[in-house]
Design a protein around this motif. Structure first.
Motif, short mmCIF file in Angstrom:
data_model
loop_
_atom_site.label_atom_id
_atom_site.label_comp_id
_atom_site.label_asym_id
_atom_site.label_seq_id
_atom_site.Cartn_x
_atom_site.Cartn_y
_atom_site.Cartn_z
N MET A 1 -41.80 24.63 54.21
CA MET A 1 -41.05 23.38 54.27
C MET A 1 -42.00 22.19 54.08
O MET A 1 -43.15 22.24 54.48
CB MET A 1 -40.33 23.24 55.61
CG MET A 1 -39.15 24.16 55.79
SD MET A 1 -38.18 23.72 57.24
CE MET A 1 -36.80 24.84 57.06
N THR A 2 -41.49 21.15 53.45
CA THR A 2 -42.27 19.94 53.26
C THR A 2 -41.43 18.72 53.64
O THR A 2 -40.20 18.79 53.68
CB THR A 2 -42.71 19.79 51.79
OG1 THR A 2 -41.54 19.75 50.96
CG2 THR A 2 -43.59 20.95 51.37
N GLN A 3 -42.09 17.60 53.90
CA GLN A 3 -41.38 16.36 54.19
C GLN A 3 -40.90 15.74 52.89
O GLN A 3 -41.63 15.65 51.91
CB GLN A 3 -42.30 15.38 54.91
CG GLN A 3 -42.57 15.77 56.37
CD GLN A 3 -43.22 14.62 57.13
OE1 GLN A 3 -43.89 13.78 56.54
NE2 GLN A 3 -43.00 14.59 58.42
N ARG A 4 -39.66 15.32 52.89
CA ARG A 4 -39.05 14.74 51.71
C ARG A 4 -38.37 13.43 52.10
O ARG A 4 -37.77 13.32 53.18
CB ARG A 4 -38.01 15.70 51.11
CG ARG A 4 -38.62 17.04 50.66
CD ARG A 4 -37.52 18.05 50.33
NE ARG A 4 -38.09 19.37 50.09
CZ ARG A 4 -38.41 19.85 48.90
NH1 ARG A 4 -38.19 19.10 47.81
NH2 ARG A 4 -38.91 21.07 48.76
N ALA A 5 -38.43 12.45 51.21
CA ALA A 5 -37.78 11.16 51.47
C ALA A 5 -36.28 11.35 51.63
O ALA A 5 -35.66 12.12 50.88
CB ALA A 5 -38.08 10.19 50.34
N PHE A 6 -35.71 10.64 52.57
CA PHE A 6 -34.31 10.85 52.96
C PHE A 6 -33.66 9.52 53.32
O PHE A 6 -34.29 8.65 53.92
CB PHE A 6 -34.27 11.80 54.17
CG PHE A 6 -32.90 11.97 54.78
CD1 PHE A 6 -31.99 12.87 54.24
CD2 PHE A 6 -32.50 11.23 55.89
CE1 PHE A 6 -30.73 13.03 54.80
CE2 PHE A 6 -31.26 11.40 56.46
CZ PHE A 6 -30.36 12.30 55.91
N GLN A 7 -32.41 9.36 52.94
CA GLN A 7 -31.61 8.22 53.39
C GLN A 7 -30.23 8.71 53.79
O GLN A 7 -29.70 9.67 53.19
CB GLN A 7 -31.46 7.15 52.31
CG GLN A 7 -32.72 6.37 51.98
CD GLN A 7 -32.45 5.24 51.01
OE1 GLN A 7 -31.38 4.64 51.01
NE2 GLN A 7 -33.43 4.96 50.17
N GLN A 8 -29.65 8.07 54.79
CA GLN A 8 -28.24 8.26 55.09
C GLN A 8 -27.55 6.92 54.83
O GLN A 8 -27.91 5.90 55.40
CB GLN A 8 -28.00 8.72 56.53
CG GLN A 8 -26.54 9.13 56.76
CD GLN A 8 -26.38 10.06 57.95
OE1 GLN A 8 -27.10 11.05 58.08
NE2 GLN A 8 -25.44 9.75 58.82
N LEU A 31 -36.06 23.25 45.70
CA LEU A 31 -35.11 23.77 46.68
C LEU A 31 -34.08 24.67 45.99
O LEU A 31 -33.56 24.33 44.92
CB LEU A 31 -34.38 22.63 47.38
CG LEU A 31 -35.20 21.75 48.33
CD1 LEU A 31 -34.36 20.59 48.84
CD2 LEU A 31 -35.72 22.57 49.50
N SER A 32 -33.78 25.78 46.60
CA SER A 32 -32.74 26.66 46.08
C SER A 32 -31.37 26.11 46.43
O SER A 32 -31.22 25.28 47.34
CB SER A 32 -32.89 28.06 46.67
OG SER A 32 -32.61 28.04 48.07
N ALA A 33 -30.36 26.59 45.72
CA ALA A 33 -28.99 26.19 46.05
C ALA A 33 -28.64 26.60 47.47
O ALA A 33 -27.92 25.88 48.18
CB ALA A 33 -28.02 26.83 45.05
N GLN A 34 -29.16 27.74 47.92
CA GLN A 34 -28.90 28.20 49.28
C GLN A 34 -29.48 27.22 50.30
O GLN A 34 -28.84 26.89 51.30
CB GLN A 34 -29.49 29.59 49.49
CG GLN A 34 -29.24 30.15 50.89
CD GLN A 34 -29.87 31.53 51.07
OE1 GLN A 34 -30.58 32.02 50.20
NE2 GLN A 34 -29.59 32.15 52.21
N ALA A 35 -30.71 26.75 50.05
CA ALA A 35 -31.34 25.79 50.96
C ALA A 35 -30.57 24.47 50.98
O ALA A 35 -30.40 23.84 52.03
CB ALA A 35 -32.79 25.56 50.57
N MET A 278 -37.48 17.42 56.87
CA MET A 278 -38.23 18.65 56.61
C MET A 278 -37.33 19.63 55.88
O MET A 278 -36.30 20.05 56.40
CB MET A 278 -38.73 19.25 57.92
CG MET A 278 -39.86 18.48 58.57
SD MET A 278 -41.39 18.51 57.60
CE MET A 278 -41.78 20.26 57.63
N LEU A 279 -37.71 19.98 54.65
CA LEU A 279 -36.94 20.96 53.87
C LEU A 279 -37.91 21.79 53.02
O LEU A 279 -38.90 21.25 52.53
CB LEU A 279 -35.95 20.25 52.96
CG LEU A 279 -34.59 19.88 53.54
CD1 LEU A 279 -33.80 19.02 52.57
CD2 LEU A 279 -33.80 21.13 53.89
#
Length: 279
Positions: A1-8, A31-35, A278-279
């Motif tokens: 897993m790695t940190q990825r930029a995110f917004q809500q 990222l896979s479709a499952q993830a 984290m994804l």
């Protein structure tokens, strides 16, 4: 897993928490479709999007759109919310419009002051519903068949079935029966009184896994409904629809058909959460 930029992001509102929330992962690479599906289900939101490099030379970015249990080829509030987050993160369109690549192809998005608006994609299915479907929908909404004054297929990715009631007040009284409406995505619209600040009240009911849910504010449905209503002479070429009232929200969807016949579906968006995931 790695940190990825995110917004809500809250979409179709200028006031945080009165629109329709969307989770946006600004780097979905690797990222896979499952993830993606697992994270979407975990957010417990109606949709989550993942931004990727475009595969079409005409696009500024590509997006994959997920709702609980499935991936969608197109959805309206994720389109506007993702574009808002991409611009907030420093994205720069190469042309006059932002061009999004998604499951239905390329979607143009224009900036109208504080609002973004997408060009409604072509309907994949239109025309009146089967009478058996109309009767079933009426029963599932707790209505009589005579309460539905117009109806149409409104499929532009999601397979919406649209029905028009006599008044906006009647739309707000609808209490859907999940058993009767199993497997159906239903859009309900009714005209407001002349002195109201919007022209129509809209509600959207769709299935997520094994449950029937109501969507606070729905861009894809409003896009398809606008194509139906304007094309049938049931709505003016420019209007504002309200949605989410029954859920304590105050969504506003701005509709306009331009001189070329393109229908634009717009609204404001506001970032409520910004950080890393984290994804």
């Amino acid at each position: 897993m790695t940190q990825r930029a995110f917004q809500q992001v809250d979409v179709f509102t200028e006031t945080p928490y009165l629109g329709n929330p969307l989770a946006v992962v600004l780097d979905g690479s690797g990222l896979s479709a499952q993830a993606m599906q697992q994270f979407t289900d975990w957010t417990n939101l109606s949709e989550c999007t993942f931004v990727l490099p475009p595969t079409d030379a005409g696009a500024d970015y590509r997006v994959r759109i997920f709702c609980p249990g499935r991936e969608l080829p197109f959805a309206g509030h994720p389109t506007l919310g993702t574009c808002h987050a991409w611009l907030q993160a420093g994205g720069q369109p190469r042309g006059e419009h932002v061009v999004q690549e998604c499951g239905v192809g390329l979607v143009r998005i224009r900036r109208d002051g504080a609002r973004l608006a997408f060009a409604a994609p072509p309907l994949r299915r239109s025309g009146p519903l089967d009478e058996a479907d109309v009767a079933l929908i009426a029963r599932g909404l707790g209505l009589t068949r005579g309460d539905i004054v117009a109806h149409a297929w409104c499929e532009n990715g999601p397979p919406w079935r649209g029905v028009m009631l006599r008044t906006a007040a009647q739309v707000l009284t609808v209490r859907p029966d999940a058993t009767v409406l199993a497997g159906l995505d239903i859009g309900v619209v009714g005209p407001q009184l002349p002195d109201a600040d919007t022209a129509f009240e809209v509600r959207a009911f769709f299935h997520t896994m094994d449950a029937l849910s109501e969507d606070p504010v729905t861009g894809s449905l409003n896009a398809a409904v606008a194509q139906w209503l304007i094309g049938a002479g049931l709505a003016p070429e420019r209007y504002v629809a309200s949605q989410g009232t029954a859920m304590g929200r105050a969504g506003r969807v701005h509709i306009e058909r331009d001189a070329a016949g393109t229908i634009w579906v717009g609204g404001a968006s506001v970032t409520c959460i910004s950080g890393q995931v984290m994804l």
